[in-house]
Write a protein that holds these residues in place. Structure first.
Motif, PDB file in Angstrom:
ATOM      1  N   ARG A 570      21.462  39.931  36.757  1.00 38.74           N
ATOM      2  CA  ARG A 570      22.719  39.469  36.194  1.00 38.74           C
ATOM      3  C   ARG A 570      23.859  39.660  37.201  1.00 38.74           C
ATOM      4  NH1 ARG A 570      22.912  38.515  31.059  1.00 38.74           N
ATOM      5  NH2 ARG A 570      25.048  39.280  30.733  1.00 38.74           N
ATOM      6  N   VAL A 571      25.051  39.282  36.777  1.00 34.77           N
ATOM      7  CA  VAL A 571      26.232  39.386  37.615  1.00 34.77           C
ATOM      8  C   VAL A 571      27.382  39.879  36.740  1.00 34.77           C
ATOM      9  CG1 VAL A 571      26.960  37.009  37.177  1.00 34.77           C
ATOM     10  CG2 VAL A 571      27.688  38.145  39.284  1.00 34.77           C
ATOM     11  N   SER A 572      28.314  40.598  37.327  1.00 38.66           N
ATOM     12  CA  SER A 572      29.513  41.015  36.597  1.00 38.66           C
ATOM     13  C   SER A 572      30.719  40.609  37.427  1.00 38.66           C
ATOM     14  CB  SER A 572      29.518  42.529  36.345  1.00 38.66           C
ATOM     15  OG  SER A 572      30.623  42.895  35.538  1.00 38.66           O
ATOM     16  N   ARG A 573      31.432  39.597  36.961  1.00 37.75           N
ATOM     17  CA  ARG A 573      32.543  39.038  37.722  1.00 37.75           C
ATOM     18  C   ARG A 573      33.844  39.774  37.405  1.00 37.75           C
ATOM     19  NH1 ARG A 573      29.865  34.605  35.296  1.00 37.75           N
ATOM     20  NH2 ARG A 573      28.414  33.609  36.757  1.00 37.75           N
ATOM     21  N   PRO A 574      34.730  39.906  38.389  1.00 41.12           N
ATOM     22  CA  PRO A 574      36.027  40.546  38.114  1.00 41.12           C
ATOM     23  C   PRO A 574      36.843  39.708  37.145  1.00 41.12           C
ATOM     24  CG  PRO A 574      35.992  39.571  40.312  1.00 41.12           C
ATOM     25  CD  PRO A 574      34.592  39.487  39.790  1.00 41.12           C
ATOM     26  N   THR A 575      37.625  40.380  36.316  1.00 38.79           N
ATOM     27  CA  THR A 575      38.468  39.694  35.347  1.00 38.79           C
ATOM     28  C   THR A 575      39.744  39.210  36.019  1.00 38.79           C
ATOM     29  OG1 THR A 575      39.628  41.720  34.700  1.00 38.79           O
ATOM     30  CG2 THR A 575      37.564  41.198  33.546  1.00 38.79           C
ATOM     31  N   ALA A 576      40.454  38.326  35.310  1.00 43.32           N
ATOM     32  CA  ALA A 576      41.713  37.818  35.845  1.00 43.32           C
ATOM     33  C   ALA A 576      42.714  38.958  36.054  1.00 43.32           C
ATOM     34  CB  ALA A 576      42.285  36.762  34.900  1.00 43.32           C
ATOM     35  N   ARG A 577      42.702  39.953  35.149  1.00 40.93           N
ATOM     36  CA  ARG A 577      43.630  41.079  35.303  1.00 40.93           C
ATOM     37  C   ARG A 577      43.298  41.898  36.545  1.00 40.93           C
ATOM     38  NH1 ARG A 577      46.896  43.437  36.816  1.00 40.93           N
ATOM     39  NH2 ARG A 577      48.109  45.175  36.005  1.00 40.93           N
ATOM     40  N   GLU A 578      42.003  42.065  36.860  1.00 39.56           N
ATOM     41  CA  GLU A 578      41.615  42.835  38.040  1.00 39.56           C
ATOM     42  C   GLU A 578      41.962  42.104  39.334  1.00 39.56           C
ATOM     43  OE1 GLU A 578      37.822  45.454  36.481  1.00 39.56           O
ATOM     44  OE2 GLU A 578      37.516  43.335  36.972  1.00 39.56           O
ATOM     45  N   LEU A 579      42.120  40.789  39.270  1.00 42.67           N
ATOM     46  CA  LEU A 579      42.459  39.999  40.449  1.00 42.67           C
ATOM     47  C   LEU A 579      43.954  39.786  40.603  1.00 42.67           C
ATOM     48  CD1 LEU A 579      39.681  37.306  39.970  1.00 42.67           C
ATOM     49  CD2 LEU A 579      39.697  39.046  41.764  1.00 42.67           C
ATOM     50  N   ASN A 580      44.705  40.020  39.550  1.00 38.04           N
ATOM     51  CA  ASN A 580      46.141  39.773  39.538  1.00 38.04           C
ATOM     52  C   ASN A 580      46.873  40.912  40.256  1.00 38.04           C
ATOM     53  OD1 ASN A 580      48.786  39.167  38.981  1.00 38.04           O
ATOM     54  ND2 ASN A 580      48.500  38.943  36.766  1.00 38.04           N
ATOM     55  N   SER A 581      47.617  40.588  41.306  1.00 35.11           N
ATOM     56  CA  SER A 581      48.306  41.601  42.117  1.00 35.11           C
ATOM     57  C   SER A 581      49.586  42.113  41.482  1.00 35.11           C
ATOM     58  CB  SER A 581      48.626  41.034  43.508  1.00 35.11           C
ATOM     59  OG  SER A 581      47.441  40.695  44.193  1.00 35.11           O
ATOM     60  N   ALA A 582      49.911  41.671  40.279  1.00 29.64           N
ATOM     61  CA  ALA A 582      51.105  42.169  39.604  1.00 29.64           C
ATOM     62  C   ALA A 582      51.018  43.683  39.403  1.00 29.64           C
ATOM     63  CB  ALA A 582      51.279  41.474  38.254  1.00 29.64           C
ATOM     64  N   THR A 583      52.147  44.365  39.453  1.00 26.81           N
ATOM     65  CA  THR A 583      52.202  45.825  39.347  1.00 26.81           C
ATOM     66  C   THR A 583      52.594  46.240  37.938  1.00 26.81           C
ATOM     67  OG1 THR A 583      52.834  46.034  41.674  1.00 26.81           O
ATOM     68  CG2 THR A 583      53.269  47.916  40.246  1.00 26.81           C
ATOM     69  N   ASP A 584      51.738  47.054  37.331  1.00 27.46           N
ATOM     70  CA  ASP A 584      52.064  47.682  36.049  1.00 27.46           C
ATOM     71  C   ASP A 584      52.786  48.986  36.357  1.00 27.46           C
ATOM     72  OD1 ASP A 584      52.199  48.982  33.632  1.00 27.46           O
ATOM     73  OD2 ASP A 584      50.081  48.773  33.129  1.00 27.46           O
ATOM     74  N   PHE A 585      54.093  49.035  36.069  1.00 31.05           N
ATOM     75  CA  PHE A 585      54.898  50.195  36.429  1.00 31.05           C
ATOM     76  C   PHE A 585      55.321  51.009  35.198  1.00 31.05           C
ATOM     77  CE2 PHE A 585      57.509  46.412  36.085  1.00 31.05           C
ATOM     78  CZ  PHE A 585      58.561  46.787  35.260  1.00 31.05           C
TER      79      PHE A 585
END
Length: 822
Positions: A570-585
């Motif tokens: 199988r494969v486990s692909r990164p989610t859109a949130r894991e790819l999004n460079s936005a900063t959660d501050f």
């Protein structure tokens, strides 16, 4: 001479024994199915009788998969009778047993539903089997979970063996958090696909069953370390039926639900509505030690108590219409509404090496999270004249729109041990997300030969998303944009797949071979501001193509036992949130940021299971091995000015080897319990670039659910779970224990019940870990649920509302799952 006679006598006795054995070691096997739906029917009575005396020679019930075995049969001519409530009796006459005939395989025996299916005068109702093993997946019936009454999907999953839910709502399967959660076989857009929020947004009263698939076949999406499929209720009882639940609990928690269905002739109408309104209290701490400090701050201690008010509404309704005797068209829709208000206070103390304060502050975080999502489904199924030949089609459209508005106000208390001037620095984060999801799939099943079955399918999933984050500072003259934290992320995620699957059996050995081909690509654009406050764009591309084989081998053994082997890639692909460079501050000392350079994980899984069923005990055991390459884990960076940044990274490899045991025991009248334990060892490769050394760790978890039926219509349920310390790359998770209890009283007339439950009685469930690297030690703990008590009134009406005074311990039949191929 005497010796010769003794030898002759011994030989004669041996020949008689062999002859007797030959006459009594014959067996008859077969599988009982519904002639219309082609589903296996469990717990059917199968009896072999003498046609002259009518005396029963041998009798058994079919197992949970509809299979039966009549063993140790004498020679002769017999009649085979198959009977079950709601079906016409079936007779097979002139069944000949002799050494010449050998063992008899009756194949698939198709039972016809009785003409009078309304059963208005029949009040016998079934009790669903707690666990069913079907084609490599474990199906858990959840309608008997008293401790989850009035809760949500997360509360319900807490009661499923093999699953664990930590104090922050993260779900794991056998210690792995890479599991994918589906709703009715499809990804959900609820809360923008966030698993934790999805589980909190679906009321437990709307759920029919939970499917746990550790090693999914080629029929299922290849994404994820395993699958948890939440099957929503779709009532299909004859006539008009319904139920209403009203509940209230401590901390101003209230809930209600209503289920209504009507089936007559060609039409089945159904609808479910649930509402939940209540508070969740949370508290915790985060203690960080900087091993290589870049300034005077050596320690940073933080606490964060909070109160969250949730109001969640969920509605699902639909209609199934029989266009022809073998054709069914289904149209359904669902709606989820969520409103959340959260108040949190962060107290932060930054200390020097001598533990003297460098800076102290408090931050008030106020969050309003509102959103809604809806889904429309069209299902069509066509059965053909050839038994088990079937074509199914599904089209679904889903849309979700969410807004997370957070306001932070920081109060500086002191600097270098000196009382600071009152200074407030308000900051606003306004995150707006929307997602659109399309699902198109078709599945075809074709019988091949006498026992073979070929299946093939196609599926396309398209998800379009926008995740925009706006940040503002606040002064006396108004708001001004904070460009460092403002960004825009738009994504187009598509997965197109075809699969082939073939299954057959030779005597007691069955095999299933499958191959799935997937072409997946996520194309996204991340836009943010540079040092000159000018907007620029960065493209993000994550292609993923592959062939994913699966193997399922089963050997049926004697005495209701079987051995099963599975292999999947199988494969486990990164989610859109894991790819999004936005900063959660939202945490001023620990920012979180995505990584557009992530690559998919590659997963290989092996498992060997042994299942055994006695009259009052069912037992499942399994040995499993998983290897994951390109492991995705969240890693913390070196601190800069007292702030660390947590980012998902690819590590080399991780392997898990484990043993799982599940048992259901019904030993004493009025008392049964289900117990599960899982023991595993995880081996993680070193990642020196992040200061992570090679590490291994042995861990285990266990849970038990006990049900007691008392006189005077009273039943009790107690559940306890324990998770031992566990090592996952940087994190050493601490041990967790929890206990829930519930009591139910059925009012006279058996149409209404009172249920009282208490969750997390000892207030002991938490999410706690110690994270370490060359640069940082982080001690973290959060408790998000806490103890809660709820009283629920439940009322049922309709033709099947009243349980029998002597309820059956076996289920009538499992409900049909429409979307079995994902």
């Amino acid at each position: 001479m005497k010796l010769l006679k003794m030898k002759m006598a011994a030989t004669l006795i041996l020949m008689m024994a062999v002859a007797a054995y030959g006459q009594n070691n014959k067996k008859i096997t077969g599988t009982v199915k519904d002639t219309l739906t082609h589903e296996n029917i469990p717990f059917v009575t199968v009896a072999l009788s003498d046609p002259h005396t009518k005396a029963t020679v041998k009798g058994v019930q079919t197992d949970i998969n509809g299979n039966f075995v009549l063993e140790n049969l004498p020679a002769g001519t017999f009649t085979l009778r198959i009977a079950y409530v709601g079906y016409e009796d079936m007779l097979k006459e002139n069944i000949i047993i002799s050494p010449a005939t050998g063992n008899l395989n009756m194949g698939e025996l198709m039972m016809k539903p009785s003409k009078n299916t309304s059963l208005k005068e029949v009040v016998v109702t079934g009790k669903k089997a707690a666990l069913q093993n079907i084609d490599g997946k474990k199906v858990f019936s959840v309608n008997q979970s008293l401790v989850s009454k009035g809760g949500n999907a997360a509360d319900l999953l807490q009661n499923v063996p093999t699953l664990q839910i930590d104090g922050n709502g993260n779900v794991s399967l056998r210690g792995s958090t890479g599991v994918k959660v589906l709703v009715d076989g499809k990804p959900s857009v609820i809360a923008n696909g966030d698993i934790t929020q999805i589980l909190q947004s679906i009321p437990a009263s709307s759920i029919e069953s939970i499917e746990v698939i550790a090693n999914p076949s080629a029929k299922y999406d290849a994404n994820g370390e395993g699958i948890i499929n939440i099957i929503l209720k779709k009532n299909s009882r004859p006539g008009l039926n319904g139920s209403v639940d009203l509940g209230g609990g401590t901390r101003d928690n209230y809930n209600g639900s209503a289920n209504l269905s009507y089936q007559s002739g060609k039409v089945n109408l159904y609808g479910n509505y649930s509402v939940k309104n209540g508070n969740t209290y949370s508290n915790g701490f985060q203690y960080m030690t900087f091993l290589k400090p870049t300034d005077s701050v050596r320690y940073s201690n933080e606490t964060f108590p909070s109160v969250t008010r949730n109001k969640i509404q969920f509605l699902k309704a639909g209609i199934d219409y029989s266009l022809a005797p073998k054709s069914i068209l289904g149209i359904s829709g669902s709606l989820n509404l969520r409103n959340t208000h959260r108040d949190e206070v962060l107290s932060i103390d930054n200390l020097a090496a001598n533990s003297l304060p460098v800076q102290s502050s408090t931050r008030n975080n106020t969050t309003n999270n509102n959103g809604n999502s809806y889904e429309l489904d069209v299902d069509y199924s066509q059965h053909f004249k050839k038994p088990k030949e079937e074509l199914t089609f599904n089209f679904s459209y889903a849309y979700g729109n969410f807004r997370n508005f957070q306001e932070y106000q920081t109060h500086l208390i002191n600097v270098n041990g000196q009382k600071a001037l009152p200074l407030d620095t308000p900051l606003i984060s306004d995150i707006r997300n929307n997602a659109t999801n399309y699902n198109i799939q078709a599945d075809y099943i074709l019988p091949v030969g006498k026992t073979g079955q070929f299946s093939a399918g196609y599926r396309s999933q398209i998800t379009l998303g926008n995740n925009n984050q706006y940040a503002y500072g606040v002064t006396g003259t108004g708001e001004f944009p904070v460009y460092d934290f403002t960004s825009f992320f738009s994504s187009n995620n598509q997965v197109h797949a075809v699969y082939l699957n073939y299954r057959d059996h030779i005597a007691d050995f069955s095999y299933q071979l499958g191959l799935r081909a997937e072409d997946s690509h996520l194309n996204a654009t991340f836009r943010s501001y540079d040092a000159n406050n000018s907007l620029f764009a960065d493209p993000v591309k994550v292609p993923s193509k592959g062939l994913y084989p699966s193997v399922l081998l089963t050997e049926k053994l004697e005495n209701n036992s079987q051995l099963q082997f599975t292999f999947t890639n199988r494969v486990s692909r990164p989610t859109a949130r894991e790819l999004n460079s936005a900063t959660d501050f939202s945490d001023p000392v620990n920012y979180e940021r995505g990584n557009p350079a992530l690559r998919p994980e590659s997963i290989n899984s092996l498992e060997l299971d042994y299942n055994k069923t006695w009259e009052n005990i069912s037992f499942t055991s399994g040995i499993y091995y998983n290897q994951i390459n390109n492991v995705i884990k969240h890693i913390e960076s070196d601190p800069v000015d007292g702030v660390v940044i947590t980012t998902a990274q690819n590590l080399k490899r991780s392997t898990t080897t484990g043993l799982e045991l599940i048992g259901h025991f019904d030993l004493v009248k009025g008392w049964d319990f289900t117990a599960n334990t899982n023991i595993y060892e995880r081996d993680n490769d070193a990642a020196p670039q992040f200061g992570i050394a090679h590490n291994t760790g042995l861990s285990w978890n266990a849970n038990v659910t006990s049900n007691v039926s008392l006189p005077e219509r009273i039943s009790l349920q107690i559940r306890a779970d324990y998770r031992a310390p566990d090592m996952i790359v940087q994190d050493k998770n601490r041990a967790v224990f929890g206990m829930d209890a519930a009591a139910k009283y059925d009012l006279p007339g058996n149409r209404a019940s009172l249920i009282f439950n208490a969750n997390d009685i000892f207030n002991s469930r938490k999410w706690a870990f110690l994270r370490s690297s060359d640069d940082l030690l982080l001690d973290f703990e959060r408790r998000t649920v806490g103890s809660r008590a709820t009283l629920t009134f439940s009322y049922r009406f309709g033709s099947s509302a009243s349980p029998s005074k002597q309820p059956r311990k076996k289920e009538v039949r499992p409900d049909k799952r429409i979307d079995d191929a994902s």
